[in-house]
Each structure stands twice: as structure tokens, then as C-alpha cells.
Design an enzyme around this catalytic site. Structure first.
Site, PDB file in Angstrom:
ATOM      1  N   LYS A 208      15.860  44.821  48.768  1.00 32.77           N
ATOM      2  CA  LYS A 208      15.060  43.651  48.405  1.00 32.77           C
ATOM      3  C   LYS A 208      13.857  44.080  47.554  1.00 32.77           C
ATOM      4  O   LYS A 208      13.592  43.522  46.502  1.00 32.77           O
ATOM      5  CB  LYS A 208      14.601  42.939  49.683  1.00 32.77           C
ATOM      6  CG  LYS A 208      13.759  41.719  49.435  1.00 32.77           C
ATOM      7  CD  LYS A 208      13.424  41.016  50.744  1.00 32.77           C
ATOM      8  CE  LYS A 208      12.335  39.981  50.494  1.00 32.77           C
ATOM      9  NZ  LYS A 208      11.931  39.263  51.692  1.00 32.77           N
ATOM     10  N   GLU A 214      14.196  55.472  51.743  1.00 33.89           N
ATOM     11  CA  GLU A 214      15.552  55.914  52.099  1.00 33.89           C
ATOM     12  C   GLU A 214      16.557  55.521  51.015  1.00 33.89           C
ATOM     13  O   GLU A 214      17.377  56.330  50.573  1.00 33.89           O
ATOM     14  CB  GLU A 214      15.992  55.268  53.429  1.00 33.89           C
ATOM     15  CG  GLU A 214      15.267  55.762  54.656  1.00 33.89           C
ATOM     16  CD  GLU A 214      13.970  55.013  54.941  1.00 33.89           C
ATOM     17  OE1 GLU A 214      13.456  54.322  54.020  1.00 33.89           O
ATOM     18  OE2 GLU A 214      13.454  55.130  56.066  1.00 33.89           O
ATOM     19  N   GLY A 280      14.846  40.177  54.702  1.00 34.99           N
ATOM     20  CA  GLY A 280      15.892  41.210  54.643  1.00 34.99           C
ATOM     21  C   GLY A 280      16.968  41.003  55.704  1.00 34.99           C
ATOM     22  O   GLY A 280      18.166  41.074  55.423  1.00 34.99           O
ATOM     23  N   ARG A 281      16.536  40.717  56.930  1.00 30.78           N
ATOM     24  CA  ARG A 281      17.507  40.588  58.026  1.00 30.78           C
ATOM     25  C   ARG A 281      18.233  39.246  57.999  1.00 30.78           C
ATOM     26  O   ARG A 281      19.060  38.961  58.874  1.00 30.78           O
ATOM     27  CB  ARG A 281      16.814  40.820  59.366  1.00 30.78           C
ATOM     28  CG  ARG A 281      15.588  39.950  59.610  1.00 30.78           C
ATOM     29  CD  ARG A 281      14.727  40.502  60.726  1.00 30.78           C
ATOM     30  NE  ARG A 281      13.485  39.761  60.908  1.00 30.78           N
ATOM     31  CZ  ARG A 281      12.356  39.978  60.237  1.00 30.78           C
ATOM     32  NH1 ARG A 281      12.316  40.922  59.304  1.00 30.78           N
ATOM     33  NH2 ARG A 281      11.268  39.296  60.488  1.00 30.78           N
ATOM     34  N   GLU A 366      13.277  42.675  65.089  1.00 33.09           N
ATOM     35  CA  GLU A 366      12.311  42.704  63.988  1.00 33.09           C
ATOM     36  C   GLU A 366      11.668  41.316  63.845  1.00 33.09           C
ATOM     37  O   GLU A 366      10.522  41.196  63.414  1.00 33.09           O
ATOM     38  CB  GLU A 366      13.000  43.128  62.674  1.00 33.09           C
ATOM     39  CG  GLU A 366      12.036  43.752  61.679  1.00 33.09           C
ATOM     40  CD  GLU A 366      12.724  44.373  60.463  1.00 33.09           C
ATOM     41  OE1 GLU A 366      13.264  43.622  59.639  1.00 33.09           O
ATOM     42  OE2 GLU A 366      12.703  45.612  60.329  1.00 33.09           O
ATOM     43  N   HIS A 397      33.645  50.255  80.854  1.00 30.11           N
ATOM     44  CA  HIS A 397      33.821  51.595  81.422  1.00 30.11           C
ATOM     45  C   HIS A 397      32.610  52.478  81.169  1.00 30.11           C
ATOM     46  O   HIS A 397      32.690  53.704  81.278  1.00 30.11           O
ATOM     47  CB  HIS A 397      35.089  52.236  80.850  1.00 30.11           C
ATOM     48  CG  HIS A 397      36.314  51.495  81.274  1.00 30.11           C
ATOM     49  ND1 HIS A 397      36.995  51.779  82.435  1.00 30.11           N
ATOM     50  CD2 HIS A 397      36.945  50.426  80.722  1.00 30.11           C
ATOM     51  CE1 HIS A 397      38.012  50.942  82.565  1.00 30.11           C
ATOM     52  NE2 HIS A 397      37.993  50.101  81.532  1.00 30.11           N
ATOM     53  N   LYS A 521       5.851  54.212  58.105  1.00 28.68           N
ATOM     54  CA  LYS A 521       6.183  54.528  56.704  1.00 28.68           C
ATOM     55  C   LYS A 521       4.987  55.207  56.029  1.00 28.68           C
ATOM     56  O   LYS A 521       5.145  56.196  55.305  1.00 28.68           O
ATOM     57  CB  LYS A 521       6.493  53.242  55.923  1.00 28.68           C
ATOM     58  CG  LYS A 521       7.815  52.593  56.243  1.00 28.68           C
ATOM     59  CD  LYS A 521       8.021  51.415  55.273  1.00 28.68           C
ATOM     60  CE  LYS A 521       9.091  50.474  55.732  1.00 28.68           C
ATOM     61  NZ  LYS A 521       9.168  49.236  54.964  1.00 28.68           N
TER      62      LYS A 521
HETATM   63  O1  F6P Z   1      11.339  48.581  57.010  1.00 32.67           O
HETATM   64  C1  F6P Z   1      11.909  47.381  57.402  1.00 32.67           C
HETATM   65  C2  F6P Z   1      12.504  46.665  56.236  1.00 32.67           C
HETATM   66  O2  F6P Z   1      11.513  46.148  55.432  1.00 32.67           O
HETATM   67  C3  F6P Z   1      13.464  45.586  56.686  1.00 32.67           C
HETATM   68  O3  F6P Z   1      12.842  44.406  57.005  1.00 32.67           O
HETATM   69  C4  F6P Z   1      14.384  45.504  55.530  1.00 32.67           C
HETATM   70  O4  F6P Z   1      15.576  44.843  55.855  1.00 32.67           O
HETATM   71  C5  F6P Z   1      14.572  46.969  55.214  1.00 32.67           C
HETATM   72  O5  F6P Z   1      13.295  47.537  55.439  1.00 32.67           O
HETATM   73  C6  F6P Z   1      15.060  47.288  53.837  1.00 32.67           C
HETATM   74  O6  F6P Z   1      14.193  46.812  52.860  1.00 32.67           O
HETATM   75  P1  F6P Z   1      14.651  46.697  51.348  1.00 32.67           P
HETATM   76  O7  F6P Z   1      15.794  45.763  51.290  1.00 32.67           O
HETATM   77  O8  F6P Z   1      13.444  46.197  50.620  1.00 32.67           O
HETATM   78  O9  F6P Z   1      15.046  48.078  50.880  1.00 32.67           O
END
Ligand code: F6P
Length: 557
Positions: A208, A214, A280-281, A366, A397, A521
Site C-alpha cells: 500500500k 520487508e 491494508g488488512r 491489528e 489432536h 519499525k
Molecule cells: O506494519 C503493519 C502494516 O502497516 C499493515 O497494516 C499492512 O498491512 C502492512 O504493514 C503492509 O503495509 P504495506 O502494504 O504498506 O507494505
């Protein structure tokens, strides 16, 4: 900014406290005395058949919960969300994931601008791209068909797509498959690419913000892997023009930050946008679902969106007393705030839903793991639930022991489908029926238990009787649907989105921000030079962190 209504000060809350004080429901007796209980507490929403009767509820409890929803202004807040009001106050944003599945003729305005045509324009672009990849019209730089789509993203830019892809495996086009790189542990990128052919691999960088450490790191690793592979095999020349062309053919992006996409080197023509009013979620039904659209195709993706829409309509138009996400959300409040339940387990009896609990962890935790309300004041009661789960029967199980006989109240959602994805027989035996027998049996065992007398009657030695007693009265909700179709997956996601909304509204919190992920972060950025050997940066860290980093530096080969 308006002030949230404090749920704990409502008449309904006081009534719930009283009901809890004198609560002595025995589910065996409740069903024996009230033959209509199952029918009365079973509801439908879209294709979902939802049995709430094995919950710790009476008519009075349900009426008080519905009154609570009324008193906290649930309907008004729901309508404000659907109307595009900026209910995400800490980010000053509208919350319009419901617009992502609105019909093309709907009008939903943000700041006076109808966003629905924008949504459909992006969907059309995603679908046109999906069709090209699926038909082979879109090829890699050497003209070969794309066989593997690798989505690079994390959080909402990963969990939704991977969950839905896994859920809808039977709908994936033959010869195509998806992989998902999310973790910054280099093992993830390595493992997901090691056996792939760069000539037939397409990367979707999904972020987003297009600034997530990452994702951008993994995207760079993927770019290097692609170019090194193509150059080493002689597929392309080792020059800028050839590399640029390769990136154009093997990288697309999904983001709200199209300027940053271009900076990364991806052609903006090959980028699919979305908007800051999609959390995002809550974004798997936006362009973030491009990997899924490629895998299952536009028609199935449209059915997936229609499933969401069906539950949206139900949530929007059904009175609270028969509104399934509202009732399920209010029940979660009942258990969290009146029974001190700490967690909530989700148990899909469908192997393809194996990532659904992980997906729900982000959606619910979240969203509702907050200690302040949307006006900045402290919450007035506990919030959030710890969501967890595994597919049945594997969970049976492993951890069901604690659900059946442990000391904690763990409300459980059981999910099953009338029709299997694969109809297999063990000799004459229908294996799906064996599977579903477990689904039915578990909720009955949790509700009705087994008394000491029943255990004794089986000839159990007296000293072992207590260990073999099941108290029963352990709450479960059973959710059934005809089959695990694209529509059913959309319906399930929308159901839990609106459950989450309902709880957040009762607690008076902003379920759409996520400031709690920021501090870690920031600190990771500060500690990175120390990890790399910068002694001055290391000395600024706390003693525990210094000691851990020194250990790492001493042992790193
Ligand atoms: O760190 C949490 C977050 O902001 C989530 O809310 C989001 O889904 C995820 O990181 C990834 O963010 P992006 O889509 O901006 O890479």
C-alpha cells in the site's frame, strides 16, 4: 471530533452485568427444556447458515446485547462507514473497503468525489492483465509463458492474497501457480525462488505504502535474482536496456504510491492503484488481490466480490436482532468483557482454509488491539481478542484438550461446508462424511459434556472419573455453507470484517489505524547500524540490546 459512547455506562451494560451475575445456563437443560432453541438462535446471511444456539446465551442476554448495540450507536456508525465519512480519525481517512465490491452504478463519495468508477477502472485493468497472463498473451522477456506468479508483500499485502489463493486452489488455472514472499528473513526469498525459472516467473510487488522495509528489500532481492538468472543463462544481454525490458516484463506493482513504484523501476503502466481509504488488512478485494485474480481468473474474482457484497447488504439492511455479524460481534463482547475470555479460536473444517486463522489474526488484532478510544481517551473496558486456530481435525489432536477441559473460556467458531472440494472414498466410506461427523461431534461435546455418572456408567475406575468428566457449557458457533466457492470465501471475509467493526464500535475504538506497529519499525532502523558494527550506535542502545547485539557479532560467521 465526536466522543464515543461509553458502553459501560449504558443501561444495557448494567443489565448484562446483572445477567452475568446470576448466570447459570446449562446447555443440556436449555436444549431439553426448549425444543426451539436451535431454530431460534440459527440465522442466515447470504449462503452462510450460522448456528449460535450452543453459545452461553438466553433470550434475555441476546436482547440486552442487541440493546447494547443500539445504545452505542452501532447503526449510525455503520452507516457513516458505508457513506464514506472519515471514521478513521487518527489517520483522517474514510473507511471504504465496502466500496471495493460495490456495483458499478453505486455512488459513494469521499470529499465529494464518487470513488466507485475509480474502483471499477482499476478492477478492469487488473482483469485485463489477469486475462493476458492466463492466455499467454503476456510473456516473459524471452517470450515464454508465465508459469509462476510471486506476490511480494507483507501483512495485509500478503495474508489476504495467500489465504484466498490457498482457499480457492481448485479454481486455479492449470499450469499457473502462485507463491508468496513476505518475511524479511532471507530464507523466505531464497526458498520461494530457488527452484523457479526466471524466464517464466512474474513478480507482483504489493505494498500500500511502497515503503515497507520487508517488501522493498524482498523486491530488490527478486530483481537481482531475476536479472542475474537471465544474464547467467544468456537469456538477455548484460546491459541497461535489456535489464529494463526484463523488469518491465517480469515485475508489476500494486500500491497507493504510484510515484514510488516508478522510482523502484517498475513501469507505472504495469501498476495497479488503490486508495488510502482501504486499510491494508481490508484490501484483498482491491488490486492487492491481483495474484488471486490471475490465478482464479476474472469471473471467479467477480464471484468472490459478489460474496462480500451479499454480506455487506445483510450487515447494512438487517435489523440488529437478526444481523449475523452484529450478533457474532456482540457475542464476542459478551465473552471478552463479561466472562473474561482472553482468546477466540477459529476452526475451519476445510483444509483449504488453513491460512484463515492467520488472516483473521491481522484483521481482528491489528484492528481492535487498542488501549485508547477514537477521541484519545482511555478505553473503559478490555478490548481485543487473541485470535488463533488451525483446521479441524488437526487441532483436535493438538490443542482441543484445553478447549474441552481447560480452565479458560475459549469461544470457538467452527466452519464447515456441505460439499467437499474433493470427493474421496475410503472403500465404501465417504471421507467427507467422516470429516463432518467430527465437526458435528466436537461442538456437541463442548456444549453438552459428559457427567461423572455417565463416566462411571462406562465402568471407569473411580480414581480416574474426574479426569474423564467433561463440564460442557463451552461456547461454540457453527458456520456452514454449501461449498468453499469464491463467493463463500468473500462472504466469510466480509462476515469477520463486520464482526470486527461491531466489537470496535462497542469499545469506542478506531479499528482502522495501527499505530502499535510503528515503534518497533523505528527502533529497527536505529539499531541496524549497531548490528552492522557501528560502535557509537551500539552504545546508544540499552544494556540488554547491547549484550544481545554483541553476542550476535561475536558469533556471526
Ligand atoms: O506494519 C503493519 C502494516 O502497516 C499493515 O497494516 C499492512 O498491512 C502492512 O504493514 C503492509 O503495509 P504495506 O502494504 O504498506 O507494505
Amino acid at each position: 471530533m465526536s466522543t464515543p459512547i461509553d458502553a459501560t455506562q449504558t443501561a444495557a451494560w448494567k443489565q448484562l452485568l446483572e445477567l452475568k451475575e446470576n448466570f447459570s445456563l446449562n446447555l443440556r437443560e436449555a436444549f431439553a427444556e426448549d425444543p426451539d432453541r436451535a431454530e431460534r438462535f440459527t440465522f442466515t446471511a447470504g449462503d452462510l447458515f450460522v448456528d449460535l444456539s450452543k453459545n452461553l446465551i438466553t433470550d434475555d442476554v441476546v436482547a440486552a446485547l442487541v440493546a447494547l448495540g443500539d445504545e452505542v450507536g452501532l447503526e449510525a456508525r455503520r452507516d457513516a462507514m458505508f457513506a464514506g465519512e472519515k471514521i478513521n480519525v487518527t489517520e483522517n481517512r474514510a473507511v471504504l473497503h465496502t466500496a471495493l465490491r460495490a456495483p458499478a452504478d453505486a455512488v459513494i463519495e469521499v470529499d465529494g468525489h464518487n470513488v466507485v468508477p475509480d474502483v471499477h477502472e482499476v478492477l478492469d485493468k487488473v482483469f485485463a492483465f489477469a486475462d493476458k497472463v492466463r492466455s499467454g498473451a503476456w510473456t516473459g522477456v524471452t517470450g515464454k509463458r508465465i508459469e509462476t506468479v510471486v506476490n511480494i508483500g507483507i501483512g495485509g499485502s500478503d495474508l489476504g492474497p495467500v489465504m484466498v489463493y490457498e482457499a480457492l486452489k481448485p479454481y486455479v488455472q492449470e499450469g499457473l501457480s502462485c507463491r508468496f514472499i513476505s518475511n524479511i528473513d532471507p530464507t523466505d526469498a531464497y526458498e520461494k525462488t530457488v527452484d523457479l525459472d526466471p524466464e517464466t516467473t512474474l513478480f507482483i510487488v504489493a505494498s500500500k505504502t511502497f515503503s515497507t522495509l520487508e517488501t522493498l528489500t524482498n523486491a530488490r532481492l527478486a530483481r537481482t535474482w531475476l536479472l542475474d538468472g537471465l544474464i547467467a543463462s544468456g537469456a538477455i544481454e548484460d546491459d541497461d536496456a535489456a535489464c529494463k525490458e526484463a523488469i518491465e516484463k517480469h515485475f508489476v506493482a500494486v500500491s497507493t504510491a504510484l510515484d514510488k513504484v516508478e522510482e523502484f523501476g517498475i513501469d507505472p503502466q504495469n501498476a495497479f492503484g488503490f486508495w488510502d481509504w482501504v486499510g491494508g488488512r481490508y484490501s484483498v478485494d482491491s488490486a492487492i488481490g491481483t495474484s488471486v485474480a490471475v490465478a482464479i481468473g476474472p469471473d471467479h474474482f467477480r464471484q468472490f466480490l459478489a460474496g462480500f457484497r451479499e454480506i455487506d447488504e445483510h450487515f447494512k439492511n438487517t435489523p440488529l436482532a437478526g444481523n449475523v455479524p452484529v450478533l457474532m460481534g456482540l457475542l464476542n463482547v459478551w465473552y471478552s468483557n463479561f466472562f473474561d475470555a482472553q482468546s477466540h479460536v477459529v476452526l475451519p473444517y476445510a483444509q483449504y482454509l488453513h491460512r484463515f486463522p492467520a488472516y483473521l489474526q491481522q484483521l481482528t488484532m491489528e484492528s481492535n488491539g487498542k488501549s485508547v478510544r477514537y477521541d484519545g481517551s482511555d478505553v473503559t473496558t478490555t478490548t481485543g481478542e487473541i485470535f488463533w486456530g488451525e483446521p479441524g481435525t488437526n487441532g483436535q489432536h493438538a490443542f482441543y484438550q484445553l478447549i474441552h477441559q481447560g480452565t479458560r473460556v475459549i469461544p470457538a467458531d467452527f466452519i464447515a461446508f456441505a460439499n467437499p472440494a474433493h470427493d474421496l472414498k475410503d472403500g465404501q466410506e465417504d471421507v467427507h462424511e467422516l470429516f463432518l461427523a467430527n465437526f458435528f461431534a466436537q461442538t456437541a461435546a463442548l456444549a453438552f459434556g459428559k457427567t461423572a455418572d455417565e463416566v462411571r456408567a462406562e465402568g471407569t475406575p473411580e480414581n480416574v472419573v474426574p479426569a474423564r468428566v467433561f463440564s460442557g457449557n463451552r461456547p461454540t458457533t457453527s458456520i456452514m455453507a454449501p461449498a468453499l466457492t469464491p463467493s463463500a470465501v468473500g462472504q466469510l471475509i466480509a462476515l469477520y470484517e463486520h464482526i470486527t467493526f461491531t466489537e470496535g464500535t462497542v469499545w469506542g475504538i478506531d479499528s482502522f489505524d495501527q499505530w502499535g506497529v510503528e515503534l518497533g519499525k523505528q527502533l529497527a532502523k536505529q539499531v541496524t547500524p549497531a548490528v552492522g558494527g557501528d560502535e557509537a550506535a551500539l552504545e546508544k542502545q540499552d544494556p540488554s540490546t547491547q549484550s544481545l547485539v554483541r553476542y550476535y557479532r561475536a558469533l556471526r560467521r
